[in-house]
Write an enzyme that holds these catalytic residues in place. Structure first.
Site, PDB file in Angstrom:
ATOM      1  N   ASP A 221       1.101  -1.447  -0.031  1.00 33.31           N
ATOM      2  CA  ASP A 221       0.011  -0.099   0.582  1.00 33.31           C
ATOM      3  C   ASP A 221       1.262   1.463  -0.271  1.00 33.31           C
ATOM      4  O   ASP A 221       2.090   0.901  -0.561  1.00 33.31           O
ATOM      5  CB  ASP A 221      -0.876   0.193   1.405  1.00 33.31           C
ATOM      6  CG  ASP A 221      -1.681   0.954   0.778  1.00 33.31           C
ATOM      7  OD1 ASP A 221      -2.042   1.418   0.938  1.00 33.31           O
ATOM      8  OD2 ASP A 221      -3.245   0.193   1.106  1.00 33.31           O
ATOM      9  N   HIS A 244       2.128   1.656  -3.727  1.00 32.90           N
ATOM     10  CA  HIS A 244       1.673   2.894  -3.929  1.00 32.90           C
ATOM     11  C   HIS A 244       1.134   4.213  -4.194  1.00 32.90           C
ATOM     12  O   HIS A 244       0.658   5.323  -4.118  1.00 32.90           O
ATOM     13  CB  HIS A 244      -0.343   2.481  -2.712  1.00 32.90           C
ATOM     14  CG  HIS A 244      -0.389   1.230  -3.173  1.00 32.90           C
ATOM     15  ND1 HIS A 244      -1.784   0.617  -3.149  1.00 32.90           N
ATOM     16  CD2 HIS A 244      -0.419   0.503  -4.125  1.00 32.90           C
ATOM     17  CE1 HIS A 244      -2.369  -0.294  -3.150  1.00 32.90           C
ATOM     18  NE2 HIS A 244      -1.094  -0.803  -3.840  1.00 32.90           N
TER      19      HIS A 244
END
Ligand SMILES: *[C@@H]1O[C@H](CO)[C@@H](O)[C@H](O)[C@H]1NC(C)=O
Ligand SMILES: *[C@@H]1O[C@H](CO)[C@@H](O)[C@H](O)[C@H]1NC(C)=O
Ligand SMILES: *[C@@H]1O[C@H](CO)[C@@H](O)[C@H](O)[C@H]1NC(C)=O
Length: 405
Positions: A221, A244
């Site tokens: 993430d 991310h």
């Protein structure tokens, strides 16, 4: 002659003198030697660690807790202050969490509460053993994700340094920083595979003066995410990927969020990440603001959505796009950002229809895209950025893909 002869004698005396001065002695507490911890991966480190913490925390002189090399099992630990003096936790071993999430009643594994002058060092590893839970998450539909333990939590910790430590395979966020002041991560490592869901590297919220320096983050993430109330944060020489990207937000989902201000992301390298540097706010949000956010000297290697302001952030369609975001964004700069994009939309600045962004700057942007559909594009909605230097793709050259209406 006499003087010459006396030099060795003098230096001997000096040496004797200096070595005999007692140093400001710090208390050293070894969890194995003193409190019976065992590096056998079976014996729970919890009680030895807590006992060592109690002794160290009560010491009126600086103290150091030592977790020697070896592999330990730790069910959980809440290390609470306030303490009487500075504490260093020297972790040289590998500390493993129970793999089974049902061993956790709350989303905590190792937590530090209300500690001033904390140092964590030693080159050790906090291993959350999360692999078994990642596949089972459905973060959109239920609260399963939020209930999973976070590897390291720092609540109301000030004047702290965490250096040379690794957090590995957390079940949820790796690190959560809340209500902290003057807190530095240096030579820190986050290590988890790309498919580890909801494992943000370092999440910071409601904290002032946090630095993340010389840190290597591989996770599933956001590498670094900055929540509401993040103030004076420096993210420098961080490598991110997989992951991310580095993001501010998401903001505006909850009532009573605090403003974000003074965010500096510099000299970072992102590789094979889903996003680059972004600011995300929910539509139909609570009111709020985020100002003075600066991204400079960023290298991109095959990065999706390299430069992104998204005020229509709406994962899993859990929001009302008809009502614009009420978070005011201003004074944001993207400077010297270069490299390759894995998505055609390399620059996407989508600001709120209700509160357009103010004082956004794009300077020396050079991002190439070599996929289908032609060269990289740049979209601007409800924002008129000031531009200077190279602009590849040409700033705001492509029409808006989504209007939010
Ligand atoms: C910040 O914390 C570090 C580490 O404890 C300390 O050395 C430094 O003096 C602190 N800075 C301020 C301004 O208090
Ligand atoms: C990035 O690092 C280079 C080399 O050390 C330095 O010259 C430059 O000023 C840094 N950029 C920022 C924004 O600090
Ligand atoms: C923009 O942010 C920078 C960095 O915090 C600050 O020095 C500057 O004063 C801000 N500019 C405006 C116009 O607020």
């Amino acid at each position: 002659m006499a003087v010459l002869l006396n030099i060795p004698v003098l230096s001997m005396l000096l040496l004797l003198f200096t070595t005999s001065i007692p140093k400001a002695q710090s208390t050293v507490v070894d969890v194995v030697a003193k409190y019976g911890a065992k590096a056998d991966e079976k014996t729970d480190l919890s009680t030895p660690l807590l006992n060592a913490w109690k002794e160290a925390c009560a010491s009126t002189t600086p103290s150091k807790i030592v977790i020697p090399k070896g592999t330990y099992r730790l069910s959980r630990a809440s290390l609470d202050g306030p303490c009487k003096s500075a504490i260093e936790l020297q972790v040289s071993g590998i500390i493993k969490a129970p793999a089974d999430p049902s061993a956790f009643k709350d989303p905590n594994w190792v937590v530090f509460n209300h500690v001033d002058h904390l140092t964590i060092s030693g080159g050790g590893v906090f291993d959350g053993q999360g692999a078994a839970v990642w596949g089972k998450n459905n973060c959109a539909k239920n609260k399963y994700c939020a209930a999973l333990p976070i590897n390291l939590r720092f609540n109301y910790v000030s004047n702290a340094i965490v250096q040379g430590i690794t957090t590995k395979d957390s079940k949820q966020f790796h690190v959560n920083v809340l209500g902290c002041r003057n807190f530095t991560f240096q030579h820190f490592t986050v290590s988890a595979p790309e498919n580890s869901i909801n494992t943000d590297g370092i999440h910071i919220g409601r904290s002032n003066g946090v630095k993340v320096l010389d840190t290597n983050i591989k996770t599933g993430d956001d590498c670094v995410s900055l929540g509401d109330g993040s103030k004076n944060v420096i993210v420098e020489r961080v490598t991110c990927g997989p992951g991310h990207g580095i993001s501010v937000g998401s903001l505006g989902k909850f009532n009573d969020e605090e403003p974000v201000s003074g965010i500096f992301v510099r000299n970072c390298t992102l590789s094979n990440t889903m996003n680059g540097v972004r600011v995300k706010t929910w539509p139909d949000s609570h009111p709020g603001s985020a100002t003075d956010m600066h991204f400079e000297d960023i290298i991109l290697n095959n990065v999706g959505n390299p430069i992104l302001i998204d005020q229509e952030y709406c994962p899993w369609n859990l929001c009302n796009l008809k009502v614009p975001s009420r978070i005011k964004l201003s004074n944001i700069s993207f400077k010297k950002i270069r490299g390759t994009s894995s998505t055609q939309q390399a620059v996407r600045l989508v600001c709120s229809r209700g509160l357009p962004c103010d004082r956004v700057e794009l300077a020396d942007i050079d991002i190439t895209y070599k996929g289908p559909g032609g060269p990289a594009t740049s979209e601007c909605t409800n924002v008129k950025p000031r531009t200077s230097g190279k602009q590849n793709p040409p700033a705001c050259s492509s029409p808006a893909k989504r209007t939010g209406a």
